[in-house]
Design a protein around this motif. Structure first.
Motif, PDB file in Angstrom:
ATOM      1  N   GLU A 111      38.633  76.612  28.683  1.00 23.17           N
ATOM      2  CA  GLU A 111      37.717  75.694  29.475  1.00 23.17           C
ATOM      3  C   GLU A 111      38.391  74.229  29.768  1.00 23.17           C
ATOM      4  OE1 GLU A 111      37.367  74.598  25.123  1.00 23.17           O
ATOM      5  OE2 GLU A 111      37.505  76.644  26.105  1.00 23.17           O
ATOM      6  N   GLU A 112      39.137  73.931  29.080  1.00 25.37           N
ATOM      7  CA  GLU A 112      39.866  72.636  29.571  1.00 25.37           C
ATOM      8  C   GLU A 112      41.289  72.878  30.239  1.00 25.37           C
ATOM      9  OE1 GLU A 112      39.858  69.758  26.353  1.00 25.37           O
ATOM     10  OE2 GLU A 112      38.224  70.828  25.441  1.00 25.37           O
ATOM     11  N   GLY A 113      41.907  74.136  30.509  1.00 31.35           N
ATOM     12  CA  GLY A 113      42.679  74.595  31.258  1.00 31.35           C
ATOM     13  C   GLY A 113      44.144  74.004  30.663  1.00 31.35           C
TER      14      GLY A 113
END
Lengths: 386, 237
Positions: A111-113
């Protein structure tokens, strides 16, 4: 009026055609210059980074040295591990000054890469990386963590704060923070090695042992001794650099092939533009011959046009490459498995001269035939042409 | 034009003797020029007339050293030019001959003054005074920075004349110089030719225009590569 001005006027008599040809030259030169600069810069940056580590060799699990290289430069998980007992064998070798074990693994945060890399270390790492500027203290207890400079920026946390890992249901107290090192170390979480092994369910397992020798000249002796340790492989920093450059070599060959194709296409583009211009100006050339131009004048004029076209394209390509080097660097780095920290594009005079040679080469080759054809046109036939 | 006269043999600026130009077209042999004899004195204006294909332009190309004859003698200013090498011909053409074409053939990317200056560039000479003098002579002072596309036919021909004269040639070769011009403009161009001849320049004009032809001192009519008729219109001293 000079020949130069005359040639420039001729070139821009057909703006669209000239600009399109210039465009292909600009792209070819920009790609070539970037590739040459990247090649030089990458090797330099890699060497600097490896030398700056203060590590002479590494003991890694038997497998691909590429993985070891990746581990050193980028951090991450590798499937094989060393048994903890290897560390005892290594530490028995008298020529070794420091043997710093590490266990490294990551927690993926899609989700935060990003992937958070957790590195389990002991106090030997602190001695090995004596250039580290540690603010606070080294983790003494199982729930303590030291964070790299980038981590503190990403997590917006500092000493005294806590980090919670929901995936592992674990909480860490930040007890120290590293000053910026300019290396991948800035992006890691450092925890006690036993904690890391437990956290990632790999008790008594190591990812690597980084070694500093008392005397770097002892590398062959130590390597020979370490070769007898079961399940371990030794890789020196020189070998590591060589392996990385070999790996890069394949990618470089592919890129060079692409550049060669671009060069041929752009040379053909220049040839086509100049040849079309010569065809269109056949009668004009006849008039010039009738008004006193020698064959050498016509040859020189057409060749000068090619040279100007190539030089303008070359200049545009260099400007584009320099202006866009940071962007290109970021793009290239994204596709590189072993990108060292810092700039990997070295804008050097040598690269500039190489590209200049390429540009002049294109002008010489692509301009010769049209120039010769124009110069050899018989004035009477040229005047008769429609 | 004392220089011109001094450079001639027997007062002749041009001396063409038994000049032939033969082409092969398949098995056919074509005599574009078949034993032409012609001479021109400084200050003389000669009109070459005849139907298309009669040999007018071929003669101009020979006299202008743009083509080599198959045989015969061609002396310009006393120099036999048929034996000159390419480089010598370039220099000779540059120093002795001025060309004017029916379609003007100006370089479209160059301004009026740059077109006029071009032969000087090839000759590696810098003579801005000469350029200005010629621009004034042909009456194009206001258009010196104009491009050919901004001029009408008459003005373009004036530029072509100035360009032909910039290297101070010994004679002027004009191929249908008024073919694309209106009547009034033709008259103005004719006046310039007369002035040039009066200055001692030899002028050869190939033309279909009977009015222009009769402006010359002499009319030479060509037919099938030969001189069919010669008419003297004005006796010169």
């Amino acid at each position: 009026m000079s020949f130069m001005k005359f040639a420039l006027k001729n070139l821009f008599a057909h703006k669209t055609r000239t600009i399109l040809t210039l465009g292909s030259m600009v792209v070819a030169v920009a790609v070539l210059f970037t590739l040459v600069s990247f090649n030089r810069g990458y090797e330099k940056a890699l060497k600097t980074q490896l030398q700056g580590m203060g590590i002479h060799m590494m003991v890694v699990p038997v497998g691909c040295p590429y993985e070891a290289a990746s581990l050193i430069l980028k951090g991450g998980k590798i499937p094989n591990h060393l048994p903890m007992s290897v560390l005892d064998d290594v530490r028995k070798i008298p020529e070794i000054d420091i043997a710093a074990p590490s266990f490294m693994s990551g927690i993926v945060r899609p989700e935060e890469g990003r992937t958070d890399i957790y590195v389990g270390i002991d106090s030997a790492t602190l001695r090995l990386k004596n250039w580290w500027k540690l603010e606070g203290s080294f983790p003494q207890n199982p729930d303590e963590v030291v964070i790299g400079d980038n981590v503190s920026l990403i997590e917006l946390s500092g000493i005294g704060d806590q980090i919670y890992l929901p995936e592992k249901d674990a909480t860490f107290n930040i007890v120290g923070k590293l000053g910026p090192t300019g290396t991948e170390d800035d992006g890691f979480f450092y925890i006690p090695i036993e904690t890391a092994q437990r956290l990632f369910d790999q008790p008594d397992k190591l990812t690597a042992i980084s070694i500093r020798l008392k005397n770097p000249d002892d590398a062959p002796v130590v390597t020979a001794r370490l070769a007898t340790v079961k399940g371990a492989e030794v890789i020196t920093m020189g070998e590591l650099l060589g392996t990385m450059m070999t790996l890069m070599g394949a990618a470089k060959s592919l890129l060079l092939s692409i550049v060669m194709i671009i060069i041929v296409i752009s040379a053909l583009g220049v040839l086509n533009t100049v040849l079309m211009s010569v065809f269109e100006r056949t009668r004009e050339i006849g008039v010039m011959r009738a008004t006193g131009a020698a064959q050498s004048h016509i040859f020189g004029l057409v060749w000068l046009e090619t040279l100007l076209l190539s030089l303008l394209g070359g200049a545009g390509g260099l400007v584009l490459a320099i202006a866009g080097s940071r962007v290109i660097e970021n793009v290239v780095k994204r596709f590189l498995p072993l990108a060292p920290k810092g700039s990997v594009v070295a804008l050097e005079p040598g690269s500039f001269l190489l590209v200049l040679g390429f540009v002049v080469g294109i002008a010489v080759v692509a301009g010769f035939y049209p120039a010769l054809r124009a110069a050899r046109a018989k004035p009477i036939e040229a005047l008769r042409s429609e | 034009m004392a220089d011109n006269q001094a450079a001639t043999t027997n007062g002749k600026l041009l001396d063409v003797t038994d000049l032939w130009r033969t082409y092969r077209r398949g098995s056919e042999t074509i005599h574009a020029l078949a034993g032409v004899n012609l001479s021109l004195r400084p200050g003389e204006m000669v009109s070459i007339v005849g139907r298309s294909g009669s040999g007018k332009t071929t003669l101009l190309n020979q006299v202008g050293c743009l083509d080599k004859p198959s045989r015969g003698s061609l002396k310009i200013s006393g120099i036999e030019v048929t034996g000159l090498k390419e480089q010598e011909l370039v220099r000779f053409r540059r120093n002795h001959i001025g060309f004017i074409f029916q379609l003007f053939y100006l370089i479209p990317t160059l301004t009026v003054e740059e077109n006029i200056r071009l032969p000087l560039v090839f000759a590696r000479k810098k003579d801005e005074q000469r350029v200005t003098e010629l621009i004034e002579r042909v009456g194009l002072e206001k258009a010196r920075k104009a491009l050919p596309r901004q001029l009408d036919g008459g003005d373009m021909q004036r530029v072509a004349i100035a360009r032909a004269l910039v290297n101070r040639p010994k004679f002027l070769l004009a191929d249908e110089p008024t073919g694309r011009l209106e009547k009034n403009t033709c008259a103005a161009i004719c006046r310039i030719f007369h002035e040039l001849a009066a200055d001692g320049l030899g002028v050869i004009i190939a033309t279909h225009d009977p009015v222009l032809a009769r402006e010359a001192d002499r009319i030479v009519e060509f037919s099938d590569g030969r001189i069919a008729r010669e008419e003297i219109l004005k006796e010169r001293q």
